[in-house]
Each structure stands twice: as C-alpha cells, then as structure tokens.
Design a protein around this motif. Structure first.
Motif, short mmCIF file in Angstrom:
data_model
loop_
_atom_site.label_atom_id
_atom_site.label_comp_id
_atom_site.label_asym_id
_atom_site.label_seq_id
_atom_site.Cartn_x
_atom_site.Cartn_y
_atom_site.Cartn_z
N LEU A 145 0.81 -1.22 0.00
CA LEU A 145 0.00 0.00 0.00
C LEU A 145 0.84 1.27 0.00
O LEU A 145 0.30 2.37 0.06
N ASN A 146 2.16 1.14 -0.05
CA ASN A 146 3.04 2.31 0.03
C ASN A 146 2.75 3.37 -1.02
O ASN A 146 2.85 4.56 -0.75
N THR A 147 2.38 2.96 -2.22
CA THR A 147 2.13 3.94 -3.28
C THR A 147 0.72 4.52 -3.21
O THR A 147 0.46 5.58 -3.75
N ALA A 148 -0.19 3.83 -2.52
CA ALA A 148 -1.58 4.28 -2.47
C ALA A 148 -1.91 5.09 -1.22
O ALA A 148 -2.85 5.88 -1.23
N GLU A 150 1.38 8.23 7.24
CA GLU A 150 0.52 8.38 8.41
C GLU A 150 -0.62 7.38 8.38
O GLU A 150 -0.98 6.80 9.40
N GLN A 151 -1.22 7.18 7.20
CA GLN A 151 -2.30 6.21 7.07
C GLN A 151 -1.80 4.79 7.36
O GLN A 151 -2.47 4.02 8.03
N ILE A 152 -0.63 4.47 6.86
CA ILE A 152 -0.06 3.15 7.09
C ILE A 152 0.24 2.96 8.57
O ILE A 152 -0.03 1.90 9.14
N GLU A 153 0.74 3.99 9.22
CA GLU A 153 1.02 3.92 10.66
C GLU A 153 -0.27 3.70 11.45
O GLU A 153 -0.30 2.91 12.40
N THR A 158 -2.94 -10.09 7.00
CA THR A 158 -1.97 -10.24 5.92
C THR A 158 -2.59 -9.72 4.63
O THR A 158 -3.66 -10.20 4.23
N LEU A 159 -1.93 -8.74 4.00
CA LEU A 159 -2.39 -8.25 2.71
C LEU A 159 -1.97 -9.24 1.64
O LEU A 159 -0.78 -9.49 1.45
N PHE A 174 -9.51 -1.22 8.80
CA PHE A 174 -9.35 -0.55 7.51
C PHE A 174 -10.47 0.46 7.22
O PHE A 174 -10.63 0.90 6.08
N SER A 175 -11.21 0.87 8.22
CA SER A 175 -12.36 1.76 8.02
C SER A 175 -11.99 3.13 7.48
O SER A 175 -12.80 3.77 6.80
N ASN A 176 -10.79 3.61 7.75
CA ASN A 176 -10.39 4.93 7.27
C ASN A 176 -9.93 4.92 5.81
O ASN A 176 -9.67 5.96 5.24
N ILE A 177 -9.82 3.75 5.22
CA ILE A 177 -9.37 3.62 3.84
C ILE A 177 -10.62 3.43 2.97
O ILE A 177 -11.02 2.31 2.67
N THR A 178 -11.26 4.53 2.59
CA THR A 178 -12.53 4.45 1.88
C THR A 178 -12.38 4.29 0.37
O THR A 178 -13.34 3.95 -0.30
N GLU A 179 -11.19 4.53 -0.17
CA GLU A 179 -11.01 4.43 -1.62
C GLU A 179 -10.83 2.99 -2.10
O GLU A 179 -10.73 2.74 -3.29
#
Length: 99
Positions: free
Chosen positions: A8-11, A15-18, A36-37, A73-78
C-alpha cells in the motif's frame, strides 16, 4: 504489524499506514488476530485475517474476524475489502483427555 503492508506504500501516506499498523497491533495484542495483505489491485484489497491461540480461550467467529478487519481498515474508503477469515481451530490432540 500488518504483513504485506508495503503493498500500500504507493496508495497511502505514511501516516495512514502507521494508523493501520496501530489498529492491527491492538487486535494482535489483545486477541492474537493477524492481518496479511494478499493483493492490492485497482480499488480492491484482499486481506487474510486469522486468529491464533490466546490465553483467554475465547475465539472469534468468521463474521467477527470480518468485522474486526473492516474496523481496522475503516479509514481507507477508496478501496473495497475482500476478507478471507481463518478462525482458530484447536488441535484435536490438545483437547483429548483421559476420560
């Protein structure tokens, strides 16, 4: 820590990853649930969520594991989430007794 989070580094921002790692760590510490992704494609994230043995002996159902993953993962809406839950199953030899 979420295994495969680097996919997910490019997406996502660092801060979101943290935030994702902190939320996942809480479930790992309290309930021995790991994330596990498996794949990140277009707007879909495939995640394997599994629970290992824990001290309390209380284990989540598949529905609960899916809910916990959606919470993390609720904050990742895209992205849409596709969750592959794996509940804890004790080894048959660990529950056998002399009776």
């Amino acid at each position: 820590m979420i295994t495969g989070i680097e996919k997910l580094n490019t997406a996502l921002s660092s801060e979101q990853i943290e935030q994702l790692n902190k939320a996942a760590d809480r479930h790992t510490t309290q309930s021995n649930i790991s994330f596990t992704l498996l794949a990140v494609e277009d707007n879909l994230i495939e995640i394997e969520t599994a629970q290992g043995k824990n001290k309390s002996g209380k284990y989540a159902t598949e529905a609960t594991l899916i809910k916990r993953t959606q919470e993390v993962f609720s904050n990742i809406t895209e992205f849409q989430l596709k969750v592959h839950p794996h509940t804890y199953l004790p080894s048959p030899t660990s529950v056998v007794n002399t009776a």
